[in-house]
Write an enzyme that holds these catalytic residues in place. Structure first.
Site, PDB file in Angstrom:
ATOM      1  N   THR C 126       0.847  -1.190   0.000  1.00 47.37           N
ATOM      2  CA  THR C 126       0.000   0.000   0.000  1.00 47.37           C
ATOM      3  C   THR C 126       0.875   1.229   0.000  1.00 47.37           C
ATOM      4  O   THR C 126       1.615   1.463   0.955  1.00 47.37           O
ATOM      5  CB  THR C 126      -0.932   0.054   1.220  1.00 47.37           C
ATOM      6  OG1 THR C 126      -1.321   1.425   1.412  1.00 47.37           O
ATOM      7  CG2 THR C 126      -0.261  -0.416   2.494  1.00 47.37           C
ATOM      8  N   ILE C 127       0.793   1.980  -1.044  1.00 47.88           N
ATOM      9  CA  ILE C 127       1.613   3.194  -1.096  1.00 47.88           C
ATOM     10  C   ILE C 127       1.123   4.199  -0.064  1.00 47.88           C
ATOM     11  O   ILE C 127       1.887   5.036   0.416  1.00 47.88           O
ATOM     12  CB  ILE C 127       1.624   3.769  -2.524  1.00 47.88           C
ATOM     13  CG1 ILE C 127       2.817   4.689  -2.680  1.00 47.88           C
ATOM     14  CG2 ILE C 127       0.331   4.478  -2.865  1.00 47.88           C
ATOM     15  CD1 ILE C 127       3.372   4.726  -4.044  1.00 47.88           C
ATOM     16  N   ASP C 128      -0.141   4.085   0.328  1.00 44.02           N
ATOM     17  CA  ASP C 128      -0.713   5.009   1.319  1.00 44.02           C
ATOM     18  C   ASP C 128      -0.297   4.651   2.742  1.00 44.02           C
ATOM     19  O   ASP C 128      -0.631   5.388   3.674  1.00 44.02           O
ATOM     20  CB  ASP C 128      -2.247   4.982   1.239  1.00 44.02           C
ATOM     21  CG  ASP C 128      -2.782   5.681  -0.005  1.00 44.02           C
ATOM     22  OD1 ASP C 128      -1.980   6.305  -0.728  1.00 44.02           O
ATOM     23  OD2 ASP C 128      -3.989   5.585  -0.250  1.00 44.02           O
ATOM     24  N   ARG C 163       2.612  33.764  -3.287  1.00 43.78           N
ATOM     25  CA  ARG C 163       1.413  33.034  -3.660  1.00 43.78           C
ATOM     26  C   ARG C 163       1.177  31.913  -2.663  1.00 43.78           C
ATOM     27  O   ARG C 163       2.127  31.409  -2.066  1.00 43.78           O
ATOM     28  CB  ARG C 163       1.684  32.419  -5.041  1.00 43.78           C
ATOM     29  CG  ARG C 163       0.486  32.216  -5.902  1.00 43.78           C
ATOM     30  CD  ARG C 163       0.926  31.672  -7.233  1.00 43.78           C
ATOM     31  NE  ARG C 163       0.938  32.688  -8.288  1.00 43.78           N
ATOM     32  CZ  ARG C 163       1.306  32.433  -9.538  1.00 43.78           C
ATOM     33  NH1 ARG C 163       1.750  31.241  -9.878  1.00 43.78           N
ATOM     34  NH2 ARG C 163       1.260  33.384 -10.443  1.00 43.78           N
ATOM     35  N   ARG C 172      -6.180   8.170   0.260  1.00 41.24           N
ATOM     36  CA  ARG C 172      -7.629   8.228   0.142  1.00 41.24           C
ATOM     37  C   ARG C 172      -8.282   8.147   1.529  1.00 41.24           C
ATOM     38  O   ARG C 172      -9.168   8.933   1.842  1.00 41.24           O
ATOM     39  CB  ARG C 172      -8.126   7.076  -0.740  1.00 41.24           C
ATOM     40  CG  ARG C 172      -9.519   7.286  -1.298  1.00 41.24           C
ATOM     41  CD  ARG C 172      -9.871   6.175  -2.287  1.00 41.24           C
ATOM     42  NE  ARG C 172      -8.994   6.208  -3.465  1.00 41.24           N
ATOM     43  CZ  ARG C 172      -9.303   6.878  -4.593  1.00 41.24           C
ATOM     44  NH1 ARG C 172     -10.437   7.535  -4.686  1.00 41.24           N
ATOM     45  NH2 ARG C 172      -8.459   6.869  -5.602  1.00 41.24           N
ATOM     46  N   ARG C 266      -2.899  28.688  -5.859  1.00 36.44           N
ATOM     47  CA  ARG C 266      -2.849  27.709  -6.940  1.00 36.44           C
ATOM     48  C   ARG C 266      -2.893  26.300  -6.382  1.00 36.44           C
ATOM     49  O   ARG C 266      -2.414  26.054  -5.261  1.00 36.44           O
ATOM     50  CB  ARG C 266      -1.542  27.852  -7.728  1.00 36.44           C
ATOM     51  CG  ARG C 266      -1.433  29.109  -8.535  1.00 36.44           C
ATOM     52  CD  ARG C 266      -2.284  29.037  -9.803  1.00 36.44           C
ATOM     53  NE  ARG C 266      -2.132  30.258 -10.592  1.00 36.44           N
ATOM     54  CZ  ARG C 266      -2.787  31.391 -10.361  1.00 36.44           C
ATOM     55  NH1 ARG C 266      -3.650  31.463  -9.354  1.00 36.44           N
ATOM     56  NH2 ARG C 266      -2.599  32.439 -11.120  1.00 36.44           N
ATOM     57  N   VAL C 273       2.725  10.574 -10.541  1.00 39.73           N
ATOM     58  CA  VAL C 273       4.171  10.710 -10.399  1.00 39.73           C
ATOM     59  C   VAL C 273       4.660  10.060  -9.107  1.00 39.73           C
ATOM     60  O   VAL C 273       5.797   9.605  -9.003  1.00 39.73           O
ATOM     61  CB  VAL C 273       4.585  12.199 -10.436  1.00 39.73           C
ATOM     62  CG1 VAL C 273       6.069  12.363 -10.214  1.00 39.73           C
ATOM     63  CG2 VAL C 273       4.170  12.822 -11.755  1.00 39.73           C
TER      64      VAL C 273
END
Lengths: 342, 342, 342, 342
Positions: C126-128, C163, C172, C266, C273
């Protein structure tokens, strides 16, 4: 001589290295004094600046951003803008000349101010590499390295998932970043503003890659338009299907490619990640050399000139010759890369 | 046409990208066939090669090393060397031409073989960037990025410890890597073969930096000699104090600098780390373009030529013009950098 | 023993290193044979696999993606799915056991199949970083390094332009990537699913940073919701203002922050990626050790178990204990990071 | 409370991130004041320090080195050393406590000073990862990433040249860097101080790799000794052949391996490159958390303690438990890695 330096427009890796080159060379070789205008032309019209000595700039070469700040202020606008006000500000503070580091707008303003008798030297800054007369501009190579690294990473995900991924990179009028990063990373097609192609052609490339058992990875400049998208559409903010433009071109293309090919397709937009941070060694060298040459030009009183890269040499040309239309990717460079598509 | 490709000499990031450019362009545009000679000229004299098709090379651009292997074999030596044997080998296997990717030795051999009637095109390869006629050679920019990254890291250690650190980089005859990495990383002095300086001068730079409250970081090319080290010494393998040379030039300089200045001084030699691994995007683009141009030259039967970078264009020149003495760092480039020393 | 390996679900740096660890250790130490199922569970239900020997895996540790391909196929679905079909397939091909590398779904399926008598060992992916029982999962550290590098780059642009930039990263259900990358890069606030905050609070943080003369850089997990966004909204695909959700959470927040604060804002979304490419050394070590431990568990016939990291050790736990609800960021970890906000 | 911070001993990526964690958390949460002692214990015995406020440390997380400087001064030495002098200095300047960031020597001194009644909290710093009680120490992961990147690069050169390359990394008493980098990069053998092997064994590994058609790449800790090298030798500065030790262990091994195997063999020593520069995200998070926990410990008046990593949590232990003998690589970790050798 006392010189004011300014950085104008968008962030670009190498800005601080230019400042370092100017100040170290100018102080050591010519005994010049330096100040840095704050926030680009805004600092000029407001007469707001900081002192810049050797100790402030010595370790700047690998620092991203600009220690002077930036803005999109136009030196001709506002109650304190225009050549007479600027001359008065310079006289008041004993500033003899300005070195302006900026894009096409800044160089154009610099040219006009120079014609009005203000001592100015320009240093071209464009991450898109689209200013005339210079082989490359600093920041461009760093952006290409970042985009290439992203494409390398995305390649493994595309292959693992049997997915088409379309990656949007910077390049509003010129496709240099897409051209170089796409060639470096082995993108299966490169889509640039200078060379519109049809959705059908893109779908064909995707299918060709899929049929070979691989996953299509495409790179697209933000300024790319489909053959189907006429100017009227893009001016009205509509896509070729008369829907409002949301997101970038990659977001528009991805669902169309998926619809035409049946290949699951995703869009990735690299955005601001490309324009900040530590400059590559290549860009630090280029930026440092441009800074050195700019202060040399000031010493030689070559007002109205800008420094540029020609081959391996830094030369000076007139500001007017550098502020023509953007430097596009020529046809033969596109076809050189396109020979590897599919 | 059937073309044999070889890679010769030391490892250099971009070798595989050249091979990819040759094979993809040559197959798609001209319908050529390709083989890859194994281990450089050794594969030529032994008639040992592997087939090279598009699927073998498509994802090579970001791979370090060379899929063909390399060696330092001279094609004129051994029982199967020399032009007549090579012609016979080529005839036997239906190989019409050779594209030779290598350094000064390989290009010189290629020139001689070409004069004997063998169809050869050269691609210059030198991590030291010291081959004439080409603005840059692939691999050089990657080496500079690696050396700059090392110098950046060493800077923080030098400052934390109030120590002088002297970093040795590649460059036997030409100081290009030291010049660029030193300029990029803000080295306090750059020592290159083209410009001997005295130990006293180096010590003076070190003291100047220390007196400013900073830590001296110097970069030195492996081929640098002190003014005090005459040729007799280096030929005899003796240092200026008549002791045998052990380690590299950085190992020789460090204790001398420490003795003269009283500043604790350490040597670091980057060695092989500089010449392998993933090429930078810049080098991948350059290498790919050189490969494309080499196969174009073969298609145009420009035998006896080599491809080179001039500004932003790839051109062809005669092999003889590229195999003159090494391309040195010119005086004005040294002084441009030296303006920032101390 | 003959073991089949599969990789399932999204790309994750380190998959190939797990495969390498399994095959090298299993071949050398136990004399096992290995095959690799193609495209995750799809290869299991279709009986489609490739041989895996030491020479196929030896240099895999630094390769992104998975040489076995992946898919989101469920082993219980389709005409050939389910435990009886899988047992038949294994019997037919002499496959004694399965090592399944995948996320919560894959481990749950593995647990069920194990309960049906199939010999299975799991490796959590799991990358999370949101699977229970393991301190860290491979791929996570690489994703954090990539996100941190992007945040570092974006910092300089935000400061140059005065900015606010809000960067969306993966996560998630759990905010681990945002928590670590935000802490590493000095983000001015970290917004994670486990800790909803109000738009007013975010605006306040932005103003606080601006008033200090700096530029706000925020990092947000894709699964973050504003306090104002109740579940009804997110289920209906509406934002808190009852407009359809377009783009990610960063795209929703940016204009609201700008409207509330007057600071130009922004959004950047790192997207794919983060999940591909060369794994960090940390992840290669973790993945290799998990692979080694998984084949050790198979040797010990610890069916129904999964390997996990506890401190510096790899241990085995039951698949059922690892497939509880996602591992969330605990409150004290959020407040630890939040002490540095603003 | 007013706390003085010091950094002592060798450079280590993450020092500045610790300082940042201490000052931001301590100022915001507890309203503490901070000063930074200059050059480690030297600043303590000399009463030399600088103020440290939030604005000085906010952007430090990604800066290499230490803004406080370092030294190897012992706080018990010199006319102003020792607990009474230090108490007097603290009283004079209103400093209530010290947070000492340093290695085994610093933590031992801190323990003694704590026993004399000085309020001290320690933060362990060792790039070699060899301090007891903490799972990992900051800087270690960065060093492993650098060494792994170097090994990846060297792999392609070794393969291109059919050469054996032996890479020396840091690790005087413990082989953690070699163990992790070697495992990550797929080194063909890992040589560490905890596990002497014979030259014959190393040669055998080299031949095994060569016979498989590959190139041996070995990684060796600086503190490794051959089985043949007894302690007497290394104490006398002699190699096993009774010659003076010149260079590092890699320089000693390379010619012996070449002599025994006939394989051309080169040594590379990474040296100082491993210990400076930008910390990895992992180390920034670890260092920041250690800093936060150290100031929490000061707030809780846990004098005589040090903060450590246990699993995913930061805990405090007594300084005495952390200053036992160095934390070695345990046997089972060596054999875990050795299963992949050859």
């Amino acid at each position: 001589m006392k010189i004011g330096i300014l950085t104008s427009g968008g962030d670009c890796p190498g800005l601080n290295a230019v400042i370092r080159g100017i100040v170290l060379k100018g102080s050591e070789a010519y005994g010049f004094d330096f100040v840095g205008f704050k926030h680009g032309w805004r600092g000029v019209v407001e007469g707001s600046f900081i002192p810049l000595a050797e100790e402030h700039v010595r370790f700047l070469a690998n620092q991203g951003g600009t220690i002077l700040g930036s803005s999109r202020t136009n030196p001709y606008e506002g109650p304190f803008g225009g050549p007479e006000n600027i001359k008065r500000m310079m006289l008041k503070h004993g500033i003899d000349a300005i070195i302006a580091i900026g894009g096409e707008g800044t160089l154009t303003a610099a040219r006009r101010l120079s014609e009005e008798g203000i001592n100015i030297v320009g240093v071209p800054k464009t991450i898109d590499n689209d200013i005339q007369e210079t082989d490359y501009s600093f920041g461009f190579t760093t952006a290409v390295e970042i985009a290439t690294d992203a494409l390398d990473r995305i390649r493994t995900t595309a292959e693992s998932h049997d997915r088409c991924i379309i990656v949007e990179v910077m390049g509003r009028y010129a496709g240099w970043i897409a051209l170089h990063a796409g060639m470096a990373a082995g993108a299966n097609a490169i889509l640039i503003p200078e060379h519109p192609v049809s959705l059908g052609q893109i779908a064909e490339w995707a299918l060709e890659v899929r049929d070979r058992g691989s996953a299509p990875v495409f790179v697209v400049s933000e300024g790319f338009t489909l053959e189907e998208m006429d100017e009227a559409h893009s001016h009205k903010g509509l896509d070729p299907f008369n829907r409002p433009l949301l997101g970038g071109i990659a977001d528009i293309l991805a669902p169309q490619i998926e619809a035409l090919t049946g290949i699951e397709t995703r869009a990735v937009s690299l955005g601001h990640v490309q324009r900040g941070g530590v400059p590559s060694a290549y860009d630090r060298v280029l930026a440092t050399r441009l800074g050195i040459a700019a202060v040399d030009a000031a010493h030689d009183e070559q007002w109205g000139s800008t420094v540029v890269l020609k081959g391996t040499d830094i030369e000076t040309v007139s500001l007017s010759s550098a502020t023509q239309e953007p430097k596009s990717v020529p046809e033969y460079r596109y076809y050189e890369a396109a020979a590897l598509f599919g």
